[in-house]
Design a protein around this motif. Structure first.
Motif, PDB file in Angstrom:
ATOM      1  N   ASN A   1       0.804  -1.149  -0.088  1.00 26.26           N
ATOM      2  CA  ASN A   1       0.121  -0.221  -0.270  1.00 26.26           C
ATOM      3  C   ASN A   1       0.759   1.175   0.135  1.00 26.26           C
ATOM      4  O   ASN A   1       1.321   1.848   1.209  1.00 26.26           O
ATOM      5  N   THR A   2       1.384   1.488  -1.250  1.00 24.00           N
ATOM      6  CA  THR A   2       1.992   2.827  -0.980  1.00 24.00           C
ATOM      7  C   THR A   2       1.286   4.117  -1.493  1.00 24.00           C
ATOM      8  O   THR A   2       1.871   5.194  -1.266  1.00 24.00           O
ATOM      9  N   SER A   3       0.219   3.990  -2.190  1.00 23.93           N
ATOM     10  CA  SER A   3      -0.570   5.315  -2.711  1.00 23.93           C
ATOM     11  C   SER A   3      -1.928   5.149  -1.845  1.00 23.93           C
ATOM     12  O   SER A   3      -2.599   4.198  -2.125  1.00 23.93           O
ATOM     13  N   ASN A   4      -2.219   6.092  -0.993  1.00 28.18           N
ATOM     14  CA  ASN A   4      -3.299   5.757  -0.187  1.00 28.18           C
ATOM     15  C   ASN A   4      -4.614   6.418  -1.079  1.00 28.18           C
ATOM     16  O   ASN A   4      -5.523   6.051  -0.613  1.00 28.18           O
ATOM     17  N   SER A   5      -4.331   6.987  -2.256  1.00 26.13           N
ATOM     18  CA  SER A   5      -5.449   7.539  -2.837  1.00 26.13           C
ATOM     19  C   SER A   5      -5.793   6.413  -3.560  1.00 26.13           C
ATOM     20  O   SER A   5      -7.044   6.224  -4.453  1.00 26.13           O
ATOM     21  N   ASP A   6      -4.887   5.117  -3.722  1.00 23.68           N
ATOM     22  CA  ASP A   6      -5.618   3.906  -4.421  1.00 23.68           C
ATOM     23  C   ASP A   6      -5.636   2.749  -3.488  1.00 23.68           C
ATOM     24  O   ASP A   6      -5.419   1.746  -3.716  1.00 23.68           O
TER      25      ASP A   6
ATOM     26  N   PHE B   1      -4.763 -10.373   8.739  1.00 22.06           N
ATOM     27  CA  PHE B   1      -3.885  -9.277   8.573  1.00 22.06           C
ATOM     28  C   PHE B   1      -2.516  -9.516   9.025  1.00 22.06           C
ATOM     29  O   PHE B   1      -2.039  -9.851   9.981  1.00 22.06           O
ATOM     30  N   VAL B   2      -1.739  -9.223   7.832  1.00 26.51           N
ATOM     31  CA  VAL B   2      -0.441  -9.542   8.061  1.00 26.51           C
ATOM     32  C   VAL B   2       0.435  -8.725   7.346  1.00 26.51           C
ATOM     33  O   VAL B   2       0.165  -8.107   6.353  1.00 26.51           O
ATOM     34  N   ASP B   3       1.379  -8.282   8.059  1.00 24.60           N
ATOM     35  CA  ASP B   3       2.383  -6.880   7.516  1.00 24.60           C
ATOM     36  C   ASP B   3       1.572  -5.980   6.971  1.00 24.60           C
ATOM     37  O   ASP B   3       1.665  -5.245   5.956  1.00 24.60           O
ATOM     38  N   GLY B   4       0.483  -5.609   7.799  1.00 24.73           N
ATOM     39  CA  GLY B   4      -0.337  -4.319   7.456  1.00 24.73           C
ATOM     40  C   GLY B   4      -1.156  -4.175   6.239  1.00 24.73           C
ATOM     41  O   GLY B   4      -1.682  -3.343   5.866  1.00 24.73           O
ATOM     42  N   ARG B   5      -1.463  -5.417   5.868  1.00 22.69           N
ATOM     43  CA  ARG B   5      -2.509  -5.522   4.733  1.00 22.69           C
ATOM     44  C   ARG B   5      -3.414  -6.934   5.264  1.00 22.69           C
ATOM     45  O   ARG B   5      -2.910  -7.772   5.790  1.00 22.69           O
ATOM     46  N   TRP B   6      -4.604  -6.833   4.751  1.00 25.27           N
ATOM     47  CA  TRP B   6      -5.473  -8.094   4.974  1.00 25.27           C
ATOM     48  C   TRP B   6      -5.110  -8.910   3.720  1.00 25.27           C
ATOM     49  O   TRP B   6      -5.325  -8.549   2.540  1.00 25.27           O
ATOM     50  N   HIS B   7      -4.893 -10.308   4.147  1.00 22.28           N
ATOM     51  CA  HIS B   7      -4.736 -11.320   2.916  1.00 22.28           C
ATOM     52  C   HIS B   7      -6.061 -12.423   3.004  1.00 22.28           C
ATOM     53  O   HIS B   7      -6.353 -12.856   3.820  1.00 22.28           O
ATOM     54  N   LEU B   8      -6.574 -12.609   1.836  1.00 21.23           N
ATOM     55  CA  LEU B   8      -7.886 -12.939   1.860  1.00 21.23           C
ATOM     56  C   LEU B   8      -7.790 -14.159   0.925  1.00 21.23           C
ATOM     57  O   LEU B   8      -6.913 -14.394  -0.018  1.00 21.23           O
TER      58      LEU B   8
ATOM     59  N   GLU C   1      -6.925   4.137  17.480  1.00 20.36           N
ATOM     60  CA  GLU C   1      -5.523   4.267  17.318  1.00 20.36           C
ATOM     61  C   GLU C   1      -5.306   4.358  15.605  1.00 20.36           C
ATOM     62  O   GLU C   1      -5.552   3.347  15.045  1.00 20.36           O
ATOM     63  N   GLN C   2      -4.470   5.303  15.507  1.00 22.43           N
ATOM     64  CA  GLN C   2      -3.946   5.465  14.186  1.00 22.43           C
ATOM     65  C   GLN C   2      -2.530   5.217  14.182  1.00 22.43           C
ATOM     66  O   GLN C   2      -1.697   5.658  14.955  1.00 22.43           O
ATOM     67  N   LYS C   3      -2.191   4.425  13.226  1.00 22.22           N
ATOM     68  CA  LYS C   3      -0.820   3.925  12.936  1.00 22.22           C
ATOM     69  C   LYS C   3      -0.177   4.438  11.562  1.00 22.22           C
ATOM     70  O   LYS C   3      -1.309   4.133  10.448  1.00 22.22           O
ATOM     71  N   GLN C   4       0.824   4.811  11.408  1.00 19.91           N
ATOM     72  CA  GLN C   4       1.365   5.097   9.977  1.00 19.91           C
ATOM     73  C   GLN C   4       2.695   4.136   9.858  1.00 19.91           C
ATOM     74  O   GLN C   4       3.581   4.219  10.591  1.00 19.91           O
ATOM     75  N   ARG C   5       2.316   3.325   8.813  1.00 19.79           N
ATOM     76  CA  ARG C   5       3.472   2.394   8.608  1.00 19.79           C
ATOM     77  C   ARG C   5       4.678   2.989   8.154  1.00 19.79           C
ATOM     78  O   ARG C   5       4.433   3.949   7.257  1.00 19.79           O
TER      79      ARG C   5
ATOM     80  N   LEU D   1      -7.809   7.076   6.234  1.00 17.64           N
ATOM     81  CA  LEU D   1      -6.784   6.175   5.169  1.00 17.64           C
ATOM     82  C   LEU D   1      -6.488   6.832   3.887  1.00 17.64           C
ATOM     83  O   LEU D   1      -5.527   6.725   3.376  1.00 17.64           O
ATOM     84  N   LYS D   2      -7.739   7.384   3.284  1.00 16.48           N
ATOM     85  CA  LYS D   2      -7.413   7.708   2.018  1.00 16.48           C
ATOM     86  C   LYS D   2      -6.516   8.913   1.774  1.00 16.48           C
ATOM     87  O   LYS D   2      -5.717   9.069   1.033  1.00 16.48           O
ATOM     88  N   SER D   3      -6.771   9.787   3.102  1.00 21.06           N
ATOM     89  CA  SER D   3      -6.116  11.025   2.725  1.00 21.06           C
ATOM     90  C   SER D   3      -4.682  11.067   3.284  1.00 21.06           C
ATOM     91  O   SER D   3      -3.774  11.900   3.612  1.00 21.06           O
ATOM     92  N   GLY D   4      -4.343   9.768   4.033  1.00 16.64           N
ATOM     93  CA  GLY D   4      -2.809   9.320   4.011  1.00 16.64           C
ATOM     94  C   GLY D   4      -2.694   9.867   5.742  1.00 16.64           C
ATOM     95  O   GLY D   4      -1.502   9.664   6.305  1.00 16.64           O
ATOM     96  N   GLU D   5      -3.636  10.280   6.358  1.00 19.59           N
ATOM     97  CA  GLU D   5      -3.406  10.685   7.680  1.00 19.59           C
ATOM     98  C   GLU D   5      -2.861   9.467   8.602  1.00 19.59           C
ATOM     99  O   GLU D   5      -2.041   9.601   9.598  1.00 19.59           O
ATOM    100  N   CYS D   6      -3.392   8.190   8.157  1.00 18.43           N
ATOM    101  CA  CYS D   6      -2.734   7.056   8.746  1.00 18.43           C
ATOM    102  C   CYS D   6      -2.839   5.844   7.676  1.00 18.43           C
ATOM    103  O   CYS D   6      -3.372   5.829   6.721  1.00 18.43           O
ATOM    104  N   THR D   7      -2.116   5.016   8.111  1.00 13.33           N
ATOM    105  CA  THR D   7      -2.072   3.475   7.212  1.00 13.33           C
ATOM    106  C   THR D   7      -3.005   2.510   7.803  1.00 13.33           C
ATOM    107  O   THR D   7      -3.726   1.573   7.184  1.00 13.33           O
ATOM    108  N   GLU D   8      -3.198   2.616   9.150  1.00 11.81           N
ATOM    109  CA  GLU D   8      -4.176   1.467   9.839  1.00 11.81           C
ATOM    110  C   GLU D   8      -4.761   2.252  11.054  1.00 11.81           C
ATOM    111  O   GLU D   8      -4.453   3.062  11.713  1.00 11.81           O
ATOM    112  N   ILE D   9      -6.046   1.950  11.173  1.00 14.04           N
ATOM    113  CA  ILE D   9      -6.962   2.595  11.903  1.00 14.04           C
ATOM    114  C   ILE D   9      -7.828   1.246  12.802  1.00 14.04           C
ATOM    115  O   ILE D   9      -8.396   0.675  12.197  1.00 14.04           O
ATOM    116  N   SER D  10      -7.670   1.332  14.160  1.00  9.87           N
ATOM    117  CA  SER D  10      -8.332   0.394  14.781  1.00  9.87           C
ATOM    118  C   SER D  10      -8.912   1.076  16.239  1.00  9.87           C
ATOM    119  O   SER D  10      -8.242   1.878  16.548  1.00  9.87           O
TER     120      SER D  10
END
Ligand code: NAP
Length: 497
Positions: free
Chosen positions: A4-9, A114-121, A487-491, A418-427
């Motif tokens: 996830n390098t581009s939060n707009s995508d 949820f592994v390494d910052g992404r959901w794997h399905l 909690e907001q986290k920025q990878r 998440l979209k605006s890049g404020e954070c990459t993970e929110i829980s």
């Protein structure tokens, strides 16, 4: 591995293409998300409206209120729409908003980790995918519950669960038994009493019935709705209905309220007025308070059960035999068709999917005591996973589309971060969930649902698994997230590499 390098995508995966999943697809497209997939286990949209096709299936919420707020429908034929019309509405809305282009049908998601910052399905067919965000729109009432009645397999006729209807089974003139008198069983009796040769309704616990009218909309009315969008909007936001929702949710949230006393008076009067035979009337009279179980709204059940072909059986069921149903008084009720209107496993939600959050935390363990979630939407350590109509959502005799839209409005504001890049993970934070649950459990004790009956609203410990406050509070809380609860986290780049 994709990053996830581009939060707009942001890549968003929605689980389920029922009412909530379709809504999510529409809203995501509208907000400019382009990297969206909806996984649907079946071959059609519609969720519970796809799976339930039993005779008499009707939505007991007024049709114009049971619509997306942005998609009013001039074509409803009745005040209470037949199930097939509701299904058509969802299918045409899916096409109109091009949500069908997002859906992968026949793909049942079996794992989400949820592994390494992404959901794997992973799906049952072996397809794998990754996502930044998962929206669980998996519904509540879709795992049929079979009753624990011995001998079901020995029945010589056909056994049908209400949510697995086989339309090739002949009904006209047949001896039909119906087990269960929830919203489903009551609608089945109304539809089949005059078609059956003999209909036996097996009632374990009596139900209160709220009278309701179900007039058709005339062609002139429908034309007026087509011609006048403002009129159609007024139908959707009908003040009487909205006032009823406020009153009803105030009533169920407080078992001592004057509003619940009014409901009790109406259903008692309905029973007295509709059933002249005192023996039958007493059999139909519940020994618990109105709306403790989900209230049944029916224009015609009392008439149907008094039809010459119909019989109410209140003796307990001993067993099912080859011929039919044997009740405890030794009577064999001979049948051709046995219908099980015995409800659903309402505590499954996303399961049996295997869902693991941060550090392999398993949803089954988190929900070992009871399914729960912060405001019915989020769980600690399951970042970027949001539920619609999840555990402890409002339940009741009102539009769950409205509930889903309000929940979406809340989730959309978290997605914006998440979209605006404020954070990459929110829980959500654990202490926020704990405080919500403590307040919810305390309030649940005051609800009418906890006033002494058995129902699918209750969890394994007998606590109502619902929003225990009124609608106004739900609307206010959903208006904007309290970000201090999250909690907001920025990878970091290092984590991403
Ligand atoms: P339900 O409300 O859970 O009712 C199940 C029925 O089966 C109850 O009457 C229950 O009796 C009976 N039952 C279960 N096991 C039994 C056994 N071993 N022996 C005898 N009876 C047994 O299920 P539902 O009617 O399918 O309704 C579920 C929900 O679906 C509703 O509450 C509603 O939310 C939704 N629904 C909505 C609509 C609508 O119009 N919007 C229509 C249909 C359904 P007890 O009461 O004794 O447990």
């Amino acid at each position: 591995m994709t990053k996830n390098t581009s939060n707009s995508d942001l890549r968003v995966v929605v689980l389920g293409a029922g009412m909530s999943g379709i809504l999510s697809g529409i809203k995501l497209l509208e907000a400019g998300y382009r990297n969206v997939t909806i996984y649907e286990k079946a071959e059609r949209v519609g969720g519970t409206w796809r799976e339930n096709t039993y005779p008499g299936l009707t939505c007991d919420v007024p049709s114009h209120a049971y619509t997306y707020s942005f998609e009013p429908n001039s074509e409803w034929t009745r005040q209470l729409p037949p199930g097939a019309e509701v299904q058509d509405y969802f299918e045409s809305t899916t096409r109109k908003y091009k949500v069908d282009e997002l859906i992968r049908f026949g793909q049942e998601v079996t794992r989400c980790a949820f592994v390494d910052g992404r959901w794997h399905l992973e799906t049952a067919s072996g397809l794998r995918d990754e996502a930044d965000v998962v929206i669980a729109a998996t519904g509540v009432l879709h795992h049929p519950r079979m009753p624990d009645i011995p001998g079901l397999k020995s029945f010589g006729g056909r056994v049908l669960h209400s949510a697995r209807w086989d339309h090739s089974v002949p009904l006209d003139g047949k001896r039909i038994g119906i087990v269960g008198n929830g919203s489903t069983g009551v609608q089945l009796v109304s539809a089949l009493a005059s078609r059956a040769g003999k209909l036996k309704h097996f009632q374990r616990t009596a139900q209160w019935i709220m009278p309701v009218e179900n007039p058709t909309f005339t062609e002139e009315q429908k034309q007026a709705f087509r011609d006048d969008p403002a009129l159609l909007k007024r139908m959707q936001n009908d003040e009487t209905y909205l006032a009823n929702v406020e009153r009803f949710t105030t009533a169920v949230a407080d078992a001592t309220s004057p509003e619940i006393a009014t409901i009790e008076a109406i259903v008692q009067e309905n029973l007295e007025r509709s059933v002249p035979d005192p023996v039958l009337r007493e059999k139909l009279r519940p020994n618990y308070r109105a709306a403790c179980k989900r209230l049944i709204f029916s224009p015609d059940y009392y008439q149907a059960i008094q039809h010459e072909n119909a019989e109410l059986v209140t003796e307990g069921i001993e067993t099912v035999t080859h011929e039919g149903v044997l009740t405890r008084d030794g009577t064999v009720h001979e049948l051709d068709v046995l219908v099980l209107a015995s409800g659903f496993h309402a505590d499954r939600f996303m399961r049996p999917m295997q869902i693991t959050g941060r550090d392999g935390r398993h949803l089954d363990d988190v929900w070992a005591k009871r399914p729960h979630a912060y405001l019915a939407i989020a769980l600690p350590e399951f970042p970027n996973l949001f539920m619609i109509n999840g555990p402890t959502s409002p339940v009741g005799n009102f539009s769950l589309i409205d509930v889903a839209e309000k929940q979406w409005g809340y989730i959309a504001q978290l997605l914006d971060l998440l979209k605006s890049g404020e954070c990459t993970e929110i829980s959500v934070k654990q202490d926020a969930l704990d405080a919500y649950e403590a307040a919810r459990l305390a309030a649940a004790k005051n609800t009418i649902f906890a006033s002494g009956c058995k129902s699918w609203y209750l969890d394994a410990e007998g606590v109502p698994a619902s929003w225990p406050w009124n609608y106004a509070r739900f609307r206010d809380v959903m208006a904007a997230p309290d970000l201090s609860a999250f909690e907001q986290k920025q990878r970091t780049l290092a984590e991403n590499s």
